[in-house]
Scaffold this motif. Structure first.
Motif, PDB file in Angstrom:
ATOM      1  N   GLU A 144     113.981   6.655 -24.266  1.00 14.94           N
ATOM      2  CA  GLU A 144     114.530   6.031 -25.475  1.00 14.94           C
ATOM      3  C   GLU A 144     113.956   4.635 -25.653  1.00 14.94           C
ATOM      4  N   SER A 146     114.953   2.007 -28.462  1.00 14.76           N
ATOM      5  CA  SER A 146     115.755   1.632 -29.624  1.00 14.76           C
ATOM      6  C   SER A 146     115.895   0.113 -29.662  1.00 14.76           C
ATOM      7  N   THR A 147     115.911  -0.430 -30.876  1.00 19.29           N
ATOM      8  CA  THR A 147     115.854  -1.889 -31.018  1.00 19.29           C
ATOM      9  C   THR A 147     116.998  -2.514 -31.798  1.00 19.29           C
ATOM     10  N   ARG A 224     119.628   2.440 -33.767  1.00 16.39           N
ATOM     11  CA  ARG A 224     120.534   2.431 -32.619  1.00 16.39           C
ATOM     12  C   ARG A 224     120.488   1.091 -31.885  1.00 16.39           C
ATOM     13  N   PRO A 225     121.558   0.754 -31.162  1.00 16.15           N
ATOM     14  CA  PRO A 225     121.575  -0.495 -30.380  1.00 16.15           C
ATOM     15  C   PRO A 225     120.424  -0.552 -29.383  1.00 16.15           C
ATOM     16  N   HIS A 226     120.046  -1.757 -29.027  1.00 19.66           N
ATOM     17  CA  HIS A 226     118.892  -1.943 -28.146  1.00 19.66           C
ATOM     18  C   HIS A 226     119.058  -1.190 -26.822  1.00 19.66           C
ATOM     19  N   ARG A 227     118.087  -0.340 -26.550  1.00 18.57           N
ATOM     20  CA  ARG A 227     118.024   0.378 -25.274  1.00 18.57           C
ATOM     21  C   ARG A 227     116.597   0.847 -25.063  1.00 18.57           C
ATOM     22  N   VAL A 228     116.018   0.439 -23.953  1.00 16.61           N
ATOM     23  CA  VAL A 228     114.664   0.865 -23.586  1.00 16.61           C
ATOM     24  C   VAL A 228     114.746   1.405 -22.169  1.00 16.61           C
ATOM     25  N   PHE A 229     114.639   2.719 -22.032  1.00 19.77           N
ATOM     26  CA  PHE A 229     114.926   3.334 -20.738  1.00 19.77           C
ATOM     27  C   PHE A 229     114.237   4.692 -20.639  1.00 19.77           C
ATOM     28  N   GLU A 240     114.207   6.340 -12.342  1.00 22.75           N
ATOM     29  CA  GLU A 240     114.737   5.616 -13.492  1.00 22.75           C
ATOM     30  C   GLU A 240     113.888   4.382 -13.750  1.00 22.75           C
ATOM     31  N   PRO A 242     114.067   1.165 -16.193  1.00 23.66           N
ATOM     32  CA  PRO A 242     114.517   0.258 -17.240  1.00 23.66           C
ATOM     33  C   PRO A 242     113.295  -0.402 -17.888  1.00 23.66           C
ATOM     34  N   GLU A 243     113.348  -0.609 -19.195  1.00 26.36           N
ATOM     35  CA  GLU A 243     112.207  -1.213 -19.911  1.00 26.36           C
ATOM     36  C   GLU A 243     110.931  -0.450 -19.581  1.00 26.36           C
TER      37      GLU A 243
END
Length: 318
Positions: A144, A146-147, A224-229, A240, A242-243
């Motif tokens: 994902e 999302s920003t 969508r709310p910020h999520r970079v994963f 996993e 992150p970023e």
């Protein structure tokens, strides 16, 4: 010193120039359609300002770097290739990828997409971990990017919201996600995409890439709310990130154990790789091969085709 000719003098160009200068690279020349921006950029990095693209390509630099909005990549690519100048082009590459890469192959010119993610130490460590069988056979990948941009345009790069600049989530965010899956699993057997559009741009995609024994689920979204994963699930464990587009850490779960991977982020890794390949006389890079660039753009095109979404005629046409 490896000398670069920069096409574009915006935020990404300024960031890159400041970093690579300490690692055996220099910006010898710059061209921008906004002369004042080129002058300001040149003063900071000691580059020569060129009044035209033709002048830039005659500057004697070792290579060109295209750091402009997506919609202008194609004409700049073709000009660089036509001049025989090795070129690093920011992602997303161009919707005319097949033509540009075919021309490069015909002329024997080194071309590479600037997908810096692939060159980062954490990504390399993740690939080594997978190759060693630490998490077993990959079964699924969840990605994902999302920003939350749609809640406010204030302070955001306005090119992201302009159809004439090929703005939208797919080329700006989705390219990272698709390239990540392509790197791990190769070309997909199937592509399924649901897209949201508003005001002439795409604001969100939900993409499923199907493989014989795995699947990749992608979300790229301004809404969508910020999520970079990213999560890579294998038959023996998972990883996993992150970023995931620019990671400095990753967590590897194998059996009952968890270990962490860590490393720096930076543009110098891709620029160093580009320099080494050019000096070695290569025509493409092993970590970001031409076939992957073409495949990613084909997947993005298929996503648009399924949703009957096109860019303005001057971007789509040649």
């Amino acid at each position: 010193m490896f000398q670069w000719a920069f096409i574009g003098a915006g935020a990404i160009a300024r960031k890159v120039a400041g970093e690579i200068a300490a690692n055996g690279h220099s910006v010898a020349a710059v061209y921008s359609r906004t002369p004042a921006r080129a002058e300001e950029f040149a003063q900071k990095c000691g580059a020569r300002v060129c009044g035209s693209l033709e002048e830039l390509l005659r500057s004697g630099a070792d290579a060109a770097y295209i750091a402009t909005p997506h919609a202008s990549h194609y004409p700049y690519l073709m000009a660089c290739i036509g001049a025989g100048t090795p070129v690093l082009c920011e992602k997303a590459f161009t919707v005319q990828a097949e033509r540009a890469l075919g021309f490069a192959r015909q002329r024997g010119v080194f071309v590479m997409e600037g997908m810096w993610t692939r060159f980062l130490p954490v990504i390399r460590a993740v690939q080594n971990c997978i190759a060693a069988g630490e998490i077993g056979q990959i079964q699924s990948v969840q990605v994902e990017f999302s920003t939350g941009f749609s809640s406010s345009h204030e302070g955001r790069p306005q090119r992201l919201f302009r159809a004439e600049d090929a703005g939208g989530a797919l080329l700006d965010l989705g390219c990272y996600c698709v390239s990540f899956c392509r790197m791990l699993l190769g070309a997909p057997r199937s592509v399924d995409c649901r897209m949201k559009t508003e005001g002439g741009i795409d604001t969100e995609e939900a993409i499923t890439l199907g493989y014989d024994n795995a699947r990749c689920e992608i979300v790229s979204s301004f809404d969508r709310p910020h999520r970079v994963f990213a999560e890579i699930v294998g038959s023996k464990g998972k990883i996993e990130l992150p970023e995931f587009n620019a990671p400095v850490e990753a967590r590897v779960y194998a059996g009952e154990r968890m270990r962490e991977l860590s490393g720096e982020r930076g543009y110098r890794f891709e620029f160093d790789a580009f320099r080494e390949d050019v000096r070695a006389g290569k025509t493409e890079n092993a970590l970001m091969p031409v076939a992957d660039t073409l495949s990613v753009m084909e997947i993005l095109d298929e996503c648009r085709r399924q949703n009957k979404f096109t860019y303005p005629a001057e971007i789509e046409g040649v």
